[in-house]
Design a protein around this motif. Structure first.
Motif, PDB file in Angstrom:
ATOM      1  N   ASN A  62       0.852  -1.192   0.000  1.00 44.17           N
ATOM      2  CA  ASN A  62       0.000   0.000   0.000  1.00 44.17           C
ATOM      3  C   ASN A  62       0.883   1.235   0.000  1.00 44.17           C
ATOM      4  O   ASN A  62       1.889   1.282   0.725  1.00 44.17           O
ATOM      5  CB  ASN A  62      -0.887   0.042   1.249  1.00 44.17           C
ATOM      6  N   VAL A  63       0.496   2.209  -0.795  1.00 43.48           N
ATOM      7  CA  VAL A  63       1.184   3.504  -0.788  1.00 43.48           C
ATOM      8  C   VAL A  63       0.120   4.572  -0.595  1.00 43.48           C
ATOM      9  O   VAL A  63      -0.947   4.519  -1.229  1.00 43.48           O
ATOM     10  CB  VAL A  63       1.945   3.738  -2.112  1.00 43.48           C
ATOM     11  N   HIS A  64       0.379   5.514   0.296  1.00 40.95           N
ATOM     12  CA  HIS A  64      -0.590   6.591   0.531  1.00 40.95           C
ATOM     13  C   HIS A  64       0.069   7.943   0.297  1.00 40.95           C
ATOM     14  O   HIS A  64       1.258   8.127   0.592  1.00 40.95           O
ATOM     15  CB  HIS A  64      -1.145   6.535   1.961  1.00 40.95           C
ATOM     16  N   GLY A  65      -0.695   8.881  -0.237  1.00 42.79           N
ATOM     17  CA  GLY A  65      -0.213  10.253  -0.428  1.00 42.79           C
ATOM     18  C   GLY A  65      -1.237  11.253   0.080  1.00 42.79           C
ATOM     19  O   GLY A  65      -2.445  11.015   0.001  1.00 42.79           O
ATOM     20  N   PHE A  66      -0.747  12.336   0.644  1.00 40.99           N
ATOM     21  CA  PHE A  66      -1.627  13.409   1.140  1.00 40.99           C
ATOM     22  C   PHE A  66      -1.145  14.754   0.622  1.00 40.99           C
ATOM     23  O   PHE A  66       0.056  14.978   0.440  1.00 40.99           O
ATOM     24  CB  PHE A  66      -1.583  13.497   2.681  1.00 40.99           C
ATOM     25  N   GLU A  67      -2.086  15.644   0.432  1.00 38.50           N
ATOM     26  CA  GLU A  67      -1.786  17.057   0.296  1.00 38.50           C
ATOM     27  C   GLU A  67      -2.564  17.732   1.416  1.00 38.50           C
ATOM     28  O   GLU A  67      -3.770  17.482   1.569  1.00 38.50           O
ATOM     29  CB  GLU A  67      -2.254  17.547  -1.066  1.00 38.50           C
ATOM     30  N   VAL A  68      -1.900  18.555   2.203  1.00 41.14           N
ATOM     31  CA  VAL A  68      -2.555  19.138   3.372  1.00 41.14           C
ATOM     32  C   VAL A  68      -2.324  20.643   3.423  1.00 41.14           C
ATOM     33  O   VAL A  68      -1.396  21.170   2.801  1.00 41.14           O
ATOM     34  CB  VAL A  68      -2.017  18.530   4.695  1.00 41.14           C
ATOM     35  N   ALA A  69      -3.180  21.304   4.178  1.00 36.54           N
ATOM     36  CA  ALA A  69      -2.931  22.682   4.568  1.00 36.54           C
ATOM     37  C   ALA A  69      -2.898  22.720   6.091  1.00 36.54           C
ATOM     38  O   ALA A  69      -3.703  22.052   6.742  1.00 36.54           O
ATOM     39  CB  ALA A  69      -4.030  23.596   4.042  1.00 36.54           C
ATOM     40  N   VAL A  70      -1.940  23.453   6.637  1.00 33.81           N
ATOM     41  CA  VAL A  70      -1.806  23.559   8.092  1.00 33.81           C
ATOM     42  C   VAL A  70      -1.798  25.037   8.469  1.00 33.81           C
ATOM     43  O   VAL A  70      -1.113  25.847   7.824  1.00 33.81           O
ATOM     44  CB  VAL A  70      -0.495  22.891   8.580  1.00 33.81           C
ATOM     45  N   ASP A  71      -2.564  25.350   9.493  1.00 36.62           N
ATOM     46  CA  ASP A  71      -2.591  26.726   9.986  1.00 36.62           C
ATOM     47  C   ASP A  71      -1.544  26.858  11.093  1.00 36.62           C
ATOM     48  O   ASP A  71      -1.708  26.282  12.180  1.00 36.62           O
ATOM     49  CB  ASP A  71      -3.994  27.048  10.520  1.00 36.62           C
ATOM     50  N   ARG A  72      -0.509  27.616  10.802  1.00 39.43           N
ATOM     51  CA  ARG A  72       0.578  27.762  11.777  1.00 39.43           C
ATOM     52  C   ARG A  72       0.082  28.442  13.056  1.00 39.43           C
ATOM     53  O   ARG A  72       0.661  28.252  14.132  1.00 39.43           O
ATOM     54  CB  ARG A  72       1.730  28.594  11.196  1.00 39.43           C
ATOM     55  N   ALA A  73      -0.987  29.227  12.912  1.00 37.27           N
ATOM     56  CA  ALA A  73      -1.465  29.998  14.069  1.00 37.27           C
ATOM     57  C   ALA A  73      -2.303  29.162  15.025  1.00 37.27           C
ATOM     58  O   ALA A  73      -2.429  29.495  16.203  1.00 37.27           O
ATOM     59  CB  ALA A  73      -2.283  31.195  13.582  1.00 37.27           C
ATOM     60  N   SER A  74      -2.895  28.076  14.509  1.00 38.29           N
ATOM     61  CA  SER A  74      -3.782  27.295  15.386  1.00 38.29           C
ATOM     62  C   SER A  74      -3.433  25.811  15.441  1.00 38.29           C
ATOM     63  O   SER A  74      -3.913  25.094  16.307  1.00 38.29           O
ATOM     64  CB  SER A  74      -5.230  27.430  14.890  1.00 38.29           C
ATOM     65  N   GLY A  75      -2.630  25.350  14.488  1.00 37.13           N
ATOM     66  CA  GLY A  75      -2.324  23.924  14.419  1.00 37.13           C
ATOM     67  C   GLY A  75      -3.378  23.109  13.697  1.00 37.13           C
ATOM     68  O   GLY A  75      -3.297  21.879  13.611  1.00 37.13           O
ATOM     69  N   GLU A  76      -4.382  23.782  13.134  1.00 32.92           N
ATOM     70  CA  GLU A  76      -5.426  23.046  12.408  1.00 32.92           C
ATOM     71  C   GLU A  76      -4.861  22.448  11.115  1.00 32.92           C
ATOM     72  O   GLU A  76      -4.086  23.083  10.413  1.00 32.92           O
ATOM     73  CB  GLU A  76      -6.583  23.995  12.072  1.00 32.92           C
ATOM     74  N   VAL A  77      -5.289  21.205  10.819  1.00 33.44           N
ATOM     75  CA  VAL A  77      -4.885  20.537   9.577  1.00 33.44           C
ATOM     76  C   VAL A  77      -6.114  20.348   8.705  1.00 33.44           C
ATOM     77  O   VAL A  77      -7.153  19.892   9.187  1.00 33.44           O
ATOM     78  CB  VAL A  77      -4.268  19.149   9.867  1.00 33.44           C
ATOM     79  N   ARG A  78      -6.023  20.700   7.450  1.00 32.33           N
ATOM     80  CA  ARG A  78      -7.094  20.367   6.502  1.00 32.33           C
ATOM     81  C   ARG A  78      -6.536  19.409   5.465  1.00 32.33           C
ATOM     82  O   ARG A  78      -5.449  19.639   4.912  1.00 32.33           O
ATOM     83  CB  ARG A  78      -7.622  21.624   5.816  1.00 32.33           C
ATOM     84  N   LEU A  79      -7.283  18.349   5.200  1.00 30.08           N
ATOM     85  CA  LEU A  79      -6.842  17.329   4.255  1.00 30.08           C
ATOM     86  C   LEU A  79      -7.377  17.702   2.875  1.00 30.08           C
ATOM     87  O   LEU A  79      -8.578  17.608   2.617  1.00 30.08           O
ATOM     88  CB  LEU A  79      -7.351  15.956   4.699  1.00 30.08           C
ATOM     89  N   LEU A  80      -6.484  18.121   2.003  1.00 29.66           N
ATOM     90  CA  LEU A  80      -6.905  18.594   0.684  1.00 29.66           C
ATOM     91  C   LEU A  80      -6.972  17.453  -0.319  1.00 29.66           C
ATOM     92  O   LEU A  80      -7.834  17.434  -1.198  1.00 29.66           O
ATOM     93  CB  LEU A  80      -5.921  19.662   0.170  1.00 29.66           C
ATOM     94  N   ARG A  81      -6.077  16.512  -0.205  1.00 26.95           N
ATOM     95  CA  ARG A  81      -6.044  15.352  -1.103  1.00 26.95           C
ATOM     96  C   ARG A  81      -5.649  14.133  -0.297  1.00 26.95           C
ATOM     97  O   ARG A  81      -4.753  14.210   0.547  1.00 26.95           O
ATOM     98  CB  ARG A  81      -4.930  15.527  -2.088  1.00 26.95           C
ATOM     99  N   SER A  82      -6.282  13.028  -0.565  1.00 34.45           N
ATOM    100  CA  SER A  82      -5.923  11.761   0.076  1.00 34.45           C
ATOM    101  C   SER A  82      -5.991  10.692  -1.005  1.00 34.45           C
ATOM    102  O   SER A  82      -7.037  10.521  -1.637  1.00 34.45           O
ATOM    103  CB  SER A  82      -6.905  11.448   1.214  1.00 34.45           C
ATOM    104  N   VAL A  83      -4.873  10.038  -1.248  1.00 34.30           N
ATOM    105  CA  VAL A  83      -4.796   9.059  -2.335  1.00 34.30           C
ATOM    106  C   VAL A  83      -4.158   7.777  -1.808  1.00 34.30           C
ATOM    107  O   VAL A  83      -3.108   7.837  -1.163  1.00 34.30           O
ATOM    108  CB  VAL A  83      -3.906   9.571  -3.503  1.00 34.30           C
ATOM    109  N   GLN A  84      -4.779   6.641  -2.064  1.00 37.39           N
ATOM    110  CA  GLN A  84      -4.098   5.385  -1.719  1.00 37.39           C
ATOM    111  C   GLN A  84      -4.116   4.428  -2.913  1.00 37.39           C
ATOM    112  O   GLN A  84      -5.139   4.290  -3.589  1.00 37.39           O
ATOM    113  CB  GLN A  84      -4.722   4.685  -0.511  1.00 37.39           C
ATOM    114  N   ALA A  85      -2.985   3.808  -3.146  1.00 35.24           N
ATOM    115  CA  ALA A  85      -2.901   2.737  -4.139  1.00 35.24           C
ATOM    116  C   ALA A  85      -2.586   1.444  -3.409  1.00 35.24           C
ATOM    117  O   ALA A  85      -1.748   1.410  -2.508  1.00 35.24           O
ATOM    118  CB  ALA A  85      -1.828   3.040  -5.173  1.00 35.24           C
ATOM    119  N   ALA A  86      -3.284   0.382  -3.797  1.00 27.79           N
ATOM    120  CA  ALA A  86      -3.144  -0.896  -3.105  1.00 27.79           C
ATOM    121  C   ALA A  86      -2.851  -2.001  -4.107  1.00 27.79           C
ATOM    122  O   ALA A  86      -3.468  -2.048  -5.177  1.00 27.79           O
ATOM    123  CB  ALA A  86      -4.431  -1.212  -2.349  1.00 27.79           C
ATOM    124  N   ASP A  87      -1.920  -2.868  -3.736  1.00 22.11           N
ATOM    125  CA  ASP A  87      -1.690  -4.081  -4.516  1.00 22.11           C
ATOM    126  C   ASP A  87      -2.366  -5.224  -3.784  1.00 22.11           C
ATOM    127  O   ASP A  87      -1.807  -5.795  -2.843  1.00 22.11           O
ATOM    128  CB  ASP A  87      -0.191  -4.345  -4.666  1.00 22.11           C
TER     129      ASP A  87
END
Ligand code: FES
Length: 923
Positions: free
Chosen positions: A781-806
């Motif tokens: 399994n391989v997973h990839g993420f694209e995220v945005a993080v707010d340096r001021a609050s520590g909030e994470v937003r998940l912009l892209r989530s991709v997984q490929a599975a064999d």
């Protein structure tokens, strides 16, 4: 306390009930046999008990029963039946909108109130309905009317998105789970007094006052316990686990451990009687940190036990298992490296959060045999261990599981069945023990917390020269799965990389915390988090793309799979190899434009974005033996009856088993009847371990199906009086309207049509098939993420989530997609916010869903799921297992994306908002 009489309607039928002060609607309904209402939390958090009261959705576990007078209650069963489903129920079946299905009845009730316009507001509207399995995408599809399943033609089920055989029963609340049946004789209930101390010896215990209370039948203490030591975690070979526990132990090693059990007429009487038990304790020194626990002078938890009798590796230093091995010379490899990364990563204690709590009910059958119906992934192992502990012949014990409401490894533990068995054997009466949600948090095993130190070095062109993993895990008070998880955690996480110099130091250490246990990934998720984080940092040091660094170092077909011993004989093989494809698929997806509906990156001076990836390999079958014996019988109406010992708990094996058999026998899955997870009606199966249901039991079923096919051909030809011998053309017999068409090949040029009745006139047609679980393959399994993080609050937003599975050949694409999405959702919870909080003395502080945050509908991003195209030579029809694996690469991929965004690396899970806020600000 005077009960109040209320008259109300349930699913269109009148119900009269005497309700106690404070009683809630859920318990009234279930006491009256309305099992379409489930118990998940009894706190209004999970929604498994959702019903309509006068058309309004409510959580019946917090709805006061005294308000019911004159009202109309509608449960999932009142909305529709499997024969006449409500449109929402049909939509959940068509969309494959569930896995274990324990949340589904409540989910369907809530969704039945939605309008078309509500489709855009599901995160808010479904806030009160949790699902631990699906990752919610399929639930959203169901509510929006998206159909993801097909009805295949004869012989074409494998590879198609076939719906689960139980789909409409689950959606209408009529599929029975563990406690969804009424006892024919008066049922007794069991409640447990838990230890108030993390480590203590019982010096005296007086049960006389409790025993004298009306309605109390029995009080059990350590004086009643069998003397046989055992482990609540079992494997095929029981000697793989330490014998370190008793049914009731005079020495208590964690808070909440059983001190005594009351068996009474009802749960309230049993629970109230606990207060009348008088216990005196001798408190003992306790230790809660595994590093301290293995150090000289630490209090010993099992110091009185011998290595020979208990199989604890080092009782004198609280260590149940240890591994210290090296191949090559790691220090020389690090010295020769152009770049070296060192770091220490920590992972937290996580609750399985299966919506159905642990529960079992036991009784004696007419022949005096002990029968236990239980929420277990491993009924045969439970039977064997109960027989061992109570000194009974195996044939005197029957254990079976109905559909199980989620497990994720947590229901491989024998943590209710032994006490129920003891109570049944002592009273001769049916006895039930059902965990509360608080029990799930405070005494049920959890994921092992780990500290993992990694040192890794490479040359400037990105070739690994050394890899050192130093792992320490907190197995808690008992060693259930503490040995297996330790070995597994450092195996595929290190053997996926080629490297001439490797060292592993790993120890599984007792503490006075609650026990840890088996959990999706079996320890790999924790070590993969550390190794893949270190690999990402190494790629940065070297200025090499992280995908490329992996490509230069991962094993490829032909490579030995080495942890620390290149000469070790292993049955672990690469049955098919799709890791290269998985890397390409995720890389290409992250480079492609975001799919429609993906959230935009937030704009603002404190928001930063980043990308990250990680990989994981996992064995498709547990080591050291995993067996499945199956059977198939042709029924006179042309259907096939299959017997398979493994359990269905949302892993989807039942669906795949019907697909495999239908394909082999040229029919459709709806003509395959499944008998399963019952030691009396199915043959032996080690159980639902390590995703083995598809690959081990599946292969055994295929073997049986092929044998049966050959037998059908022979008999059909004999009946037809045609050719002297049958030649199997490879074309399966076809079942048509109660008959069997057998096509035979060259030299026997005929088509034989034989009715099912005639075919069986000469006796039953049955076949057996077995598989011993070896050799074993690996999945990737391989997973990839694209995220945005707010340096001021520590909030994470998940912009892209991709997984490929064999997963090899994909036997059911929609089901497999659901496993990947569900595993990803669980891992996002682990990565970002789930954490069982314990105080300094082992006291669990997170005792309810509301202060233990499991992902809700609005928390989980859409994950793009891709499959490699491979054919695994070791699996059934080329398939591999894929229910644990998707979890493992998610947390490191997310950590690597956060590192990319923030410029500083998280080393601790969960990467909660406050931790990231501190990290971002260097606080
Ligand atoms: Fe929702 Fe299992 S399918 S909890």
């Amino acid at each position: 306390m005077t009960p109040r009489h209320v008259t109300f309607e349930v699913d269109g039928l009148p119900l009269d009930a005497d309700v106690d002060p404070g009683q809630v609607l859920r318990t009234v309904l279930r006491e009256h046999g309305v099992h379409s209402v489930k118990k998940g939390c009894d706190a209004g958090d999970c929604g498994a008990c959702s019903v309509l009261v006068d058309g309004e959705p409510v959580h019946s576990c917090i709805y006061p029963a005294h308000r019911l007078e004159g009202r109309a209650v509608t449960t999932a069963a009142g909305l529709g039946t499997p024969e006449h489903p409500h449109p929402v129920q049909q939509a959940f079946a068509d969309a494959a909108g569930f896995q274990c299905g324990f949340c589904t009845a409540g989910m369907v009730v809530t969704a039945s109130t939605f309008t078309e316009a509500d489709a855009d507001d599901l995160p808010r509207l479904l806030k009160g309905n949790l699902c631990r399995c699906t990752g919610y995408r399929a639930i959203g599809d169901a509510i929006c009317g998206v159909s993801n399943t097909v009805a295949p033609a004869d012989g074409e089920a494998a590879g198609r998105s076939v719906k689960a055989p139980a789909a409409l029963r689950v959606a209408s609340g009529s599929e029975p789970y563990t406690l969804d049946f009424r006892s024919t004789t008066k049922l007794l209930h069991l409640a447990v007094l838990g230890s108030p101390h993390p480590h203590a010896r019982i010096t005296s215990i007086d049960t006389s006052a409790a025993e004298a209370l009306p309605g109390v039948h029995l009080v059990l203490t350590h004086r009643d316990s069998p003397a046989t030591l055992f482990s609540t975690g079992r494997h095929e070979d029981r000697e793989d686990d330490p014998d370190d526990g008793l049914v009731l132990d005079p020495v208590l090693r964690f808070r909440g451990q059983r001190v005594a059990a009351v068996v009474a007429d009802d749960v309230r009487t049993a629970t109230n009687a606990l207060a009348a038990i008088v216990v005196e304790y001798e408190p003992l020194p306790a230790v809660f940190d595994p590093e301290t626990a293995r150090s000289p002078g630490a209090p010993l938890l099992h110091g009185e036990k011998t290595v020979e009798a208990s199989r604890i590796a080092f009782p004198e230093r609280n260590t149940v298992a240890a591994m210290h091995d090296e191949t090559g010379d790691v220090e020389a490899g690090l010295a020769a490296a152009d770049a070296v990364v060192e770091g220490t990563w920590r992972t937290q204690r996580v609750s399985h959060g299966a919506l159905e709590t642990h529960a079992s009910r036991g009784w004696l059958d007419d022949g005096g045999r002990l029968v236990v119906r239980t929420a277990s992934q491993v009924p045969f192992l439970v039977r064997d261990e109960l027989a061992h502990v109570f000194g009974l012949p195996q044939e005197q014990v029957r254990v079976f599981a109905a559909r199980v409401g989620g497990g994720f490894g947590g229901k491989q533990e024998l943590i209710t069945e032994d006490l129920v068995a003891l109570a049944v054997l002592r009273t001769g009466r049916p006895v039930q023990y059902e965990f509360t949600r608080e029990d799930e948090f405070t005494i049920a095993p959890t994921r092992h917390p780990m500290r993992v130190r990694v040192r890794v070095g490479a040359t400037s062109d990105g070739v690994l020269t050394a890899l050192h993993v130093d792992q320490l895990m907190d197995t808690g008070a008992y060693g259930n799965h503490g040995v297996g998880v330790m070995y597994h955690s450092v195996h595929e996480s290190t053997s996926v990389y080629r490297c001439p110099n490797k060292r592993v130091d790993a120890e599984s250490v007792y503490t006075n915390n609650l026990p840890s246990g088996a959990f999706r990934g079996y320890g790999l998720g924790q070590v993969v988090f550390a190794v893949e984080s270190a690999m990402d940092e190494l790629a940065r040091e070297l200025g090499i793309d992280p995908f490329e660094l992996r490509r230069r170092n991962v094993i490829v077909p032909g490579d030995p799979m080495v942890v620390t011993d290149p000469d070790e004989e292993s049955d672990l093989l690469i049955g098919s190899y799709g890791l290269d494809q998985c890397l390409d698929l995720v890389e290409q997806a992250l480079e492609s434009p975001a799919p429609e509906g993906a959230p935009p990156a937030p704009v603002g001076p404190t928001w930063v974005t980043g990308r990250g990836m990680a990989l994981a390999m996992i064995a498709t079958i547990p080591p050291r033996g995993h067996f499945a014996d199956t059977s198939i019988e042709l029924l006179s109406d042309g259907r096939y009856d299959i017997g398979v010992g493994t359990a269905e708990f949302g892993n989807g094996t039942t669906t795949v088993h019907t697909q495999l058999v239908a394909s082999a026998l040229g029919t459709t899955p709806d003509r395959v009847v499944v008998r399963q997870s019952d030691t009396d009606v199915a043959r032996y199966d080690t159980g639902a371990y390590g995703s083995a249901g598809v690959v081990v039991a599946g292969k055994a079923l295929l073997a049986a199906a092929h044998k049966l096919r050959a037998a059908m051909v022979d008999r059909a030809l004999a009946i037809a009086g045609g050719a002297g011998h049958a030649v199997d053309t490879g074309t399966a017999p076809e079942v048509v309207a109660g008959g069997v068409v057998v096509r035979v090949g060259p030299g026997v040029d005929a088509t034989v049509l034989v009715s099912g009745d005639r075919l069986l006139a000469d006796g039953p047609l049955t076949a057996d098939g077995s598989h011993d679980g070896t050799p074993r393959s690996v999945a990737f399994n391989v997973h990839g993420f694209e995220v945005a993080v707010d340096r001021a609050s520590g909030e994470v937003r998940l912009l892209r989530s991709v997984q490929a599975a064999d997963a090899g050949v994909v036997l059911n694409p929609e089901q497999l997609r659901g496993q990947v999405e569900g595993g990803t959702a669980q891992a996002i919870g682990t990565a970002l916010y789930e954490e069982m909080m314990l105080d300094d003395e082992g006291r669990v502080l997170t005792t309810a869903f509301r202060n233990y945050r499991m992902p809700k509908f609005g928390d989980v991003p859409q994950t793009e799921v891709h499959f490699a195209t491979t054919h695994d030579d070791l699996g059934p029809l080329g398939a591999k297992s894929m229910s644990e694996a998707p979890y493992n690469p998610v947390a490191p991929a997310l950590a690597n994306a956060i590192r990319d965004a923030l410029g500083v690396r998280p080393h601790e899970l969960p990467m909660s908002r406050d931790r990231l806020w501190r990290l971002a600000g260097g606080r």
